[in-house]
Design an enzyme around this catalytic site. Sequence first.
Site, PDB file in Angstrom:
ATOM      1  N   ASN A 149      37.761  35.567  29.007  1.00 21.15           N
ATOM      2  CA  ASN A 149      36.908  36.285  29.845  1.00 21.15           C
ATOM      3  C   ASN A 149      35.714  36.257  29.914  1.00 21.15           C
ATOM      4  O   ASN A 149      35.115  35.171  28.866  1.00 21.15           O
ATOM      5  CB  ASN A 149      37.099  38.169  29.414  1.00 21.15           C
ATOM      6  CG  ASN A 149      38.261  38.596  30.213  1.00 21.15           C
ATOM      7  OD1 ASN A 149      39.020  38.904  30.782  1.00 21.15           O
ATOM      8  ND2 ASN A 149      38.764  39.536  28.401  1.00 21.15           N
ATOM      9  N   CYS A 170      46.814  36.991  31.661  1.00 23.47           N
ATOM     10  CA  CYS A 170      45.386  38.504  30.941  1.00 23.47           C
ATOM     11  C   CYS A 170      47.555  39.196  30.732  1.00 23.47           C
ATOM     12  O   CYS A 170      48.609  38.752  31.145  1.00 23.47           O
ATOM     13  CB  CYS A 170      44.530  38.784  32.410  1.00 23.47           C
ATOM     14  SG  CYS A 170      44.759  40.230  31.189  1.00 23.47           S
ATOM     15  N   HIS A 171      47.482  40.061  30.010  1.00 25.73           N
ATOM     16  CA  HIS A 171      48.840  40.565  29.857  1.00 25.73           C
ATOM     17  C   HIS A 171      48.688  42.213  30.125  1.00 25.73           C
ATOM     18  O   HIS A 171      49.305  43.444  29.975  1.00 25.73           O
ATOM     19  CB  HIS A 171      48.552  41.228  28.143  1.00 25.73           C
ATOM     20  CG  HIS A 171      47.091  40.887  27.249  1.00 25.73           C
ATOM     21  ND1 HIS A 171      47.293  40.176  26.616  1.00 25.73           N
ATOM     22  CD2 HIS A 171      46.480  41.811  27.611  1.00 25.73           C
ATOM     23  CE1 HIS A 171      45.756  40.659  26.005  1.00 25.73           C
ATOM     24  NE2 HIS A 171      45.229  41.907  26.299  1.00 25.73           N
ATOM     25  N   HIS A 201      41.929  42.954  35.909  1.00 28.97           N
ATOM     26  CA  HIS A 201      41.743  44.240  35.729  1.00 28.97           C
ATOM     27  C   HIS A 201      41.492  45.131  36.379  1.00 28.97           C
ATOM     28  O   HIS A 201      41.073  45.859  36.346  1.00 28.97           O
ATOM     29  CB  HIS A 201      40.356  44.052  34.646  1.00 28.97           C
ATOM     30  CG  HIS A 201      40.551  43.181  33.240  1.00 28.97           C
ATOM     31  ND1 HIS A 201      39.402  42.860  32.577  1.00 28.97           N
ATOM     32  CD2 HIS A 201      41.589  42.312  32.628  1.00 28.97           C
ATOM     33  CE1 HIS A 201      40.400  42.664  31.537  1.00 28.97           C
ATOM     34  NE2 HIS A 201      41.513  42.227  31.672  1.00 28.97           N
ATOM     35  N   TYR A 258      34.802  49.965  36.080  1.00 30.35           N
ATOM     36  CA  TYR A 258      34.728  49.033  37.405  1.00 30.35           C
ATOM     37  C   TYR A 258      34.033  49.775  38.132  1.00 30.35           C
ATOM     38  O   TYR A 258      33.635  48.972  39.478  1.00 30.35           O
ATOM     39  CB  TYR A 258      35.461  48.129  36.743  1.00 30.35           C
ATOM     40  CG  TYR A 258      36.421  47.642  35.935  1.00 30.35           C
ATOM     41  CD1 TYR A 258      35.454  46.798  35.212  1.00 30.35           C
ATOM     42  CD2 TYR A 258      37.626  46.860  35.777  1.00 30.35           C
ATOM     43  CE1 TYR A 258      36.197  45.860  34.363  1.00 30.35           C
ATOM     44  CE2 TYR A 258      38.429  46.540  34.471  1.00 30.35           C
ATOM     45  CZ  TYR A 258      37.567  45.781  33.947  1.00 30.35           C
ATOM     46  OH  TYR A 258      37.409  44.853  32.729  1.00 30.35           O
TER      47      TYR A 258
END
Length: 488
Positions: A149, A170-171, A201, A258
């Site tokens: 990241n 990413c997971h 994300h 975010y």
Amino acid sequence: MSFKIAIIGAGSVGFTKKLFTDILCVQEFQDVEFALTDMSEHNLQMIKQILDTIVASNKLPTKVTATTNRREALTGARYIISCVRVGGLEAYADDIRIPLKYGIDQCVGDTICAGGILYGQRNIPVILDFCKDIREVAEPGAKFLNYANPMAMNTWAAIEYGKVDTVGLCHGVQHGAEQIAEVLGAKSPSELDYICSGINHQTWFVDLKLNGRKIGKDELVAAFEAHPVFSQQEKLRIDVLKRFGVYSTESNGHLSEYLPWYRKRPDEITKWIDMSDWIHGETGGYLRHSTETRNWFETEFPQFLESAAKPIDRSKRSNEHASHILEALETGRVYRGHFNVKNNGVITNLPSDAIIESPGFVDRFGINMVSGITIPEACAATCMASINVQRMSVHAAISGDIDLLKLAVLHDPLVGAVATPEEVWQMVDEMVVAQARWLPQYADAVPAAKERLAKSTVKTREWAGAARRNVRSIDELRAEKAALKQAV
């Protein structure tokens, strides 16, 4: 099959072990070479001991090397995996601590927001160094798999400026799908079919089917609100689901930072988060978790080494994308996943230059994205706010333009909801000065930033945040682990 895989930042011991074991679950990959590299000789030797133990106990021909010389590790590599954290926990602590002085309360701070943007400024120059080495000494056409990241910014820089074949991994999508499958009562996550699309994300489950039956918003909301655990841990995420009509991949804590709506008033933050684990919204939660994990590993290393002597169980191969991508590329067995790549029209209502996360298929011909996806307007609007911040942040990191960096931070949704322009200008000066040793592109800007800070009249405060927990000692962690084991 015999080829070389280099892992940069291999000192991330637990994650490196997982990737290594996953790859060796592929029968054809027993003969590969793993070249580990890291700045920390200490961490390198720890992870090499663990991987050597796995190889020996499973009687494999796999070769493992370890070196602090990155170019040596990358020489001849067909695949390069990066899981680096530039600046380590020391710089990360400033990513959380300094914004708090200006009222900006982050849970993770590694994707966007003030912490994520500065993290990108530290990482991007190093990512470009990796790319230079890959172009010069790796196997021609080598693929760069970035796990580090801020995902979108790192991948953007590697593709646009590093000129290397790069995919970001990413997971979050997998974990979100597992949650949805659980609340809907599925026996296995494999019963759930989904399309998830957006940016890293901030990816959205835009289509859901359970055993072929379409799942709508109302059913999903009801399922989450009825769940005894997720109804408490994911309050903010459920609220976004109700308003947007689709579920987000990211945890309660990630998603909260975010958006401009849930963490801007300190007295309301606790309404939306849960303190049962860091990932649900705790102030500086991931910093605390990372610190505890590092301390725990150092102390409990003999136990980790002992567990490495157990036979590899192929049935426990994780859902991390890396091993599945390598298997598809090398054997032709098709793999479907969600990948971070340059948009180029894949998502119709996001910019072409953005790094998006969306479904794709992998086979011998490479990663083939499913194109023509249109995400809901509210999701696109939220993604756009972050994309604009990411674009400015990448350009600032490349140019060393501190004014552009300040504009990127100013346009961050949460920062803009909390801080004034004057506060943002001072905060960025303070962060750049504090992290100057990891920000070579801003070397010429640091003296002037120091002068401005010396003359500043902007008031700050020492604040731990709205929901902070202390770092637990090894004894406390051991006692909690023992209590949990006894309870089970």
